[in-house]
Design a protein around this motif. Structure first.
Motif, mmCIF file in Angstrom:
data_model
loop_
_atom_site.group_PDB
_atom_site.id
_atom_site.type_symbol
_atom_site.label_atom_id
_atom_site.label_comp_id
_atom_site.label_asym_id
_atom_site.label_seq_id
_atom_site.Cartn_x
_atom_site.Cartn_y
_atom_site.Cartn_z
ATOM 1 N N TYR A 168 -50.759 -40.586 30.379
ATOM 2 C CA TYR A 168 -51.109 -38.772 30.082
ATOM 3 C C TYR A 168 -50.499 -38.611 29.421
ATOM 4 C CZ TYR A 168 -52.595 -34.200 29.602
ATOM 5 O OH TYR A 168 -53.062 -33.297 29.262
ATOM 6 N N ARG A 169 -49.179 -38.474 28.809
ATOM 7 C CA ARG A 169 -48.847 -38.034 27.717
ATOM 8 C C ARG A 169 -48.864 -39.108 26.345
ATOM 9 N NH1 ARG A 169 -48.389 -33.426 27.194
ATOM 10 N NH2 ARG A 169 -46.868 -34.048 25.379
ATOM 11 N N SER A 170 -48.904 -40.100 26.996
ATOM 12 C CA SER A 170 -49.906 -41.264 25.432
ATOM 13 C C SER A 170 -50.696 -41.091 25.673
ATOM 14 C CB SER A 170 -49.637 -42.483 26.127
ATOM 15 O OG SER A 170 -50.669 -43.358 27.421
ATOM 16 N N ILE A 171 -51.828 -40.525 25.938
ATOM 17 C CA ILE A 171 -53.265 -40.120 25.456
ATOM 18 C C ILE A 171 -53.062 -39.186 24.991
ATOM 19 C CG2 ILE A 171 -55.543 -39.796 26.629
ATOM 20 C CD1 ILE A 171 -54.807 -42.442 26.369
ATOM 21 N N ALA A 172 -52.652 -37.977 25.341
ATOM 22 C CA ALA A 172 -52.217 -36.544 25.034
ATOM 23 C C ALA A 172 -51.615 -36.920 23.426
ATOM 24 C CB ALA A 172 -51.104 -35.288 25.862
ATOM 25 N N ARG A 173 -51.048 -37.589 22.940
ATOM 26 C CA ARG A 173 -49.905 -37.552 21.597
ATOM 27 C C ARG A 173 -50.950 -38.227 21.392
ATOM 28 N NH1 ARG A 173 -45.369 -35.976 19.914
ATOM 29 N NH2 ARG A 173 -43.879 -35.355 22.120
ATOM 30 N N LEU A 174 -52.163 -39.264 21.326
ATOM 31 C CA LEU A 174 -53.180 -40.124 20.385
ATOM 32 C C LEU A 174 -54.165 -38.441 20.346
ATOM 33 C CD1 LEU A 174 -54.298 -42.778 22.750
ATOM 34 C CD2 LEU A 174 -52.633 -43.161 20.492
ATOM 35 N N THR A 175 -54.204 -37.825 20.843
ATOM 36 C CA THR A 175 -54.748 -36.802 20.831
ATOM 37 C C THR A 175 -54.210 -35.542 20.082
ATOM 38 O OG1 THR A 175 -55.627 -36.834 23.150
ATOM 39 C CG2 THR A 175 -56.323 -34.684 21.334
ATOM 40 N N ASP A 176 -52.840 -35.695 19.421
ATOM 41 C CA ASP A 176 -52.475 -34.291 18.835
ATOM 42 C C ASP A 176 -50.687 -34.577 18.668
ATOM 43 O OD1 ASP A 176 -51.518 -32.668 17.280
ATOM 44 O OD2 ASP A 176 -51.519 -31.458 18.679
ATOM 45 N N ASN A 177 -50.703 -36.089 17.899
ATOM 46 C CA ASN A 177 -49.140 -36.102 18.092
ATOM 47 C C ASN A 177 -47.738 -35.017 17.410
ATOM 48 O OD1 ASN A 177 -47.343 -38.387 18.675
ATOM 49 N ND2 ASN A 177 -46.997 -39.259 17.096
ATOM 50 N N THR A 178 -48.715 -34.110 16.713
ATOM 51 C CA THR A 178 -47.874 -32.829 16.232
ATOM 52 C C THR A 178 -46.822 -31.695 17.417
ATOM 53 O OG1 THR A 178 -49.422 -30.956 15.990
ATOM 54 C CG2 THR A 178 -49.141 -32.782 14.386
ATOM 55 N N GLY A 179 -47.794 -31.742 18.646
ATOM 56 C CA GLY A 179 -47.159 -31.313 19.465
ATOM 57 C C GLY A 179 -47.831 -29.896 19.345
ATOM 58 N N LEU A 180 -48.188 -29.380 18.412
ATOM 59 C CA LEU A 180 -48.786 -27.971 18.036
ATOM 60 C C LEU A 180 -49.999 -27.049 18.876
ATOM 61 C CD1 LEU A 180 -48.130 -27.697 13.727
ATOM 62 C CD2 LEU A 180 -46.873 -27.126 15.756
ATOM 63 N N HIS A 181 -50.821 -27.962 19.783
ATOM 64 C CA HIS A 181 -51.805 -27.643 20.514
ATOM 65 C C HIS A 181 -52.251 -28.054 21.816
ATOM 66 C CE1 HIS A 181 -53.635 -28.299 16.180
ATOM 67 N NE2 HIS A 181 -53.837 -27.452 16.000
ATOM 68 N N HIS A 182 -51.958 -27.546 22.600
ATOM 69 C CA HIS A 182 -51.362 -27.556 23.833
ATOM 70 C C HIS A 182 -52.632 -28.154 24.452
ATOM 71 C CE1 HIS A 182 -49.943 -27.027 28.241
ATOM 72 N NE2 HIS A 182 -50.779 -26.448 27.899
ATOM 73 N N GLN A 183 -52.461 -28.919 25.362
ATOM 74 C CA GLN A 183 -53.810 -29.927 25.868
ATOM 75 C C GLN A 183 -54.320 -28.926 27.460
ATOM 76 O OE1 GLN A 183 -55.645 -31.905 24.195
ATOM 77 N NE2 GLN A 183 -54.450 -31.949 23.040
ATOM 78 N N LYS A 184 -55.429 -28.506 27.195
ATOM 79 C CA LYS A 184 -56.016 -28.197 28.454
ATOM 80 C C LYS A 184 -55.872 -28.648 29.452
ATOM 81 C CE LYS A 184 -59.628 -25.055 26.083
ATOM 82 N NZ LYS A 184 -60.394 -23.998 26.740
ATOM 83 N N VAL A 185 -55.964 -30.265 29.927
ATOM 84 C CA VAL A 185 -55.420 -31.376 30.877
ATOM 85 C C VAL A 185 -54.167 -30.909 31.236
ATOM 86 C CG1 VAL A 185 -55.547 -33.000 32.723
ATOM 87 C CG2 VAL A 185 -58.219 -32.195 30.563
ATOM 88 N N THR A 186 -53.596 -30.805 32.204
ATOM 89 C CA THR A 186 -52.468 -31.234 32.910
ATOM 90 C C THR A 186 -51.934 -31.737 33.577
ATOM 91 O OG1 THR A 186 -52.501 -28.815 34.045
ATOM 92 C CG2 THR A 186 -52.046 -28.063 32.031
ATOM 93 N N TYR A 187 -50.612 -32.740 33.871
ATOM 94 C CA TYR A 187 -50.605 -33.252 34.684
ATOM 95 C C TYR A 187 -49.993 -32.578 35.857
ATOM 96 C CZ TYR A 187 -48.138 -36.822 36.416
ATOM 97 O OH TYR A 187 -48.075 -37.562 37.665
ATOM 98 N N SER A 188 -50.364 -32.717 36.982
ATOM 99 C CA SER A 188 -49.487 -32.366 37.666
ATOM 100 C C SER A 188 -49.469 -33.715 38.766
ATOM 101 C CB SER A 188 -50.656 -31.152 38.605
ATOM 102 O OG SER A 188 -52.184 -32.581 39.614
ATOM 103 N N ILE A 189 -48.111 -33.689 39.319
ATOM 104 C CA ILE A 189 -47.796 -34.390 40.297
ATOM 105 C C ILE A 189 -48.243 -34.524 42.285
ATOM 106 C CG2 ILE A 189 -45.848 -35.774 41.637
ATOM 107 C CD1 ILE A 189 -44.013 -34.761 38.840
ATOM 108 N N THR A 190 -49.406 -35.628 42.334
ATOM 109 C CA THR A 190 -49.946 -35.278 43.790
ATOM 110 C C THR A 190 -49.222 -36.849 44.846
ATOM 111 O OG1 THR A 190 -51.414 -37.001 42.185
ATOM 112 C CG2 THR A 190 -52.181 -34.064 42.726
ATOM 113 N N TYR A 191 -49.140 -36.016 45.410
ATOM 114 C CA TYR A 191 -48.284 -36.848 46.228
ATOM 115 C C TYR A 191 -49.883 -37.419 47.422
ATOM 116 C CZ TYR A 191 -44.399 -36.087 43.695
ATOM 117 O OH TYR A 191 -43.180 -36.412 42.795
#
Length: 191
Positions: A168-191
């Motif tokens: 997920y973080r790699s896709i978020a980095r492809l979207t914006d690698n600056t880190g200035l724009h927070h992604q609306k989708v957040t990663y959550s750990i599900t078990y």
């Protein structure tokens, strides 16, 4: 030579002095798609029309000094499910709060999505699945990922042992690698 071509792509390239869109010959060319082949610049109406079938391409707008990312949703593109690309439904309903986040192999997008609400329309879940989009929830769906990215993750998790978080973080980095724009989708750990 290589550096000059990199710089050429960072600017307006062959369209430096262009005042009319080469496609329609009506408006100023100030938009380019970084996913389409070529480096052509288009006016707003042309870039929307050309991307009715490619609604998750990444668009950039020329700001008189550099290109800045802009979403097709902000330009006015709406994706209509239940119809062929470019068609619209008279009884359409916008996605939950007009906020729909879409994850594909190159980026995370906020898109304008409309569901068909005609008498013979399928459920929102079925409309998304028919488009090959896997939804995160069946109640008021507002996040989906392509079947293709699910297959890609499946392969990477088995062959490279890539975790869901890193993928997920790699896709978020492809979207914006600056880190200035927070992604609306957040990663959550599900078990």
């Amino acid at each position: 030579m290589f550096i000059l071509k990199f710089l050429w792509h960072e600017g307006r390239g062959d369209y430096d002095g262009a005042s009319v869109c080469w496609h329609c010959h009506l408006d100023v060319p100030q938009f380019q798609c970084i996913n389409c082949f070529g480096a052509e610049l288009y006016c707003k109406d042309c870039i929307i029309t050309l991307h009715a079938q490619n609604p998750v391409h990444c668009i950039q707008e020329w700001t008189n000094s550099c290109f800045m990312a802009v979403s097709l949703k902000n330009l006015g593109l709406r994706i209509q499910l239940g119809y062929f690309a470019g068609d619209s439904c008279l009884l359409s309903e916008q996605a939950f709060n007009n906020e729909f986040t879409f994850i594909n192999t190159s980026s995370i997008h906020n898109i304008g999505l409309d569901f068909c609400e005609c008498e013979t329309a399928q459920t929102h879940t079925k409309q998304l699945l028919h488009a090959a989009w896997f939804l995160a929830t069946t109640a008021d769906p507002h996040i989906a990922a392509t079947f293709h990215i699910l297959k890609q993750y499946h392969l990477l998790s088995f062959k490279l042992k890539a975790s869901r978080y890193k993928f997920y973080r790699s896709i978020a980095r492809l979207t914006d690698n600056t880190g200035l724009h927070h992604q609306k989708v957040t990663y959550s750990i599900t078990y």
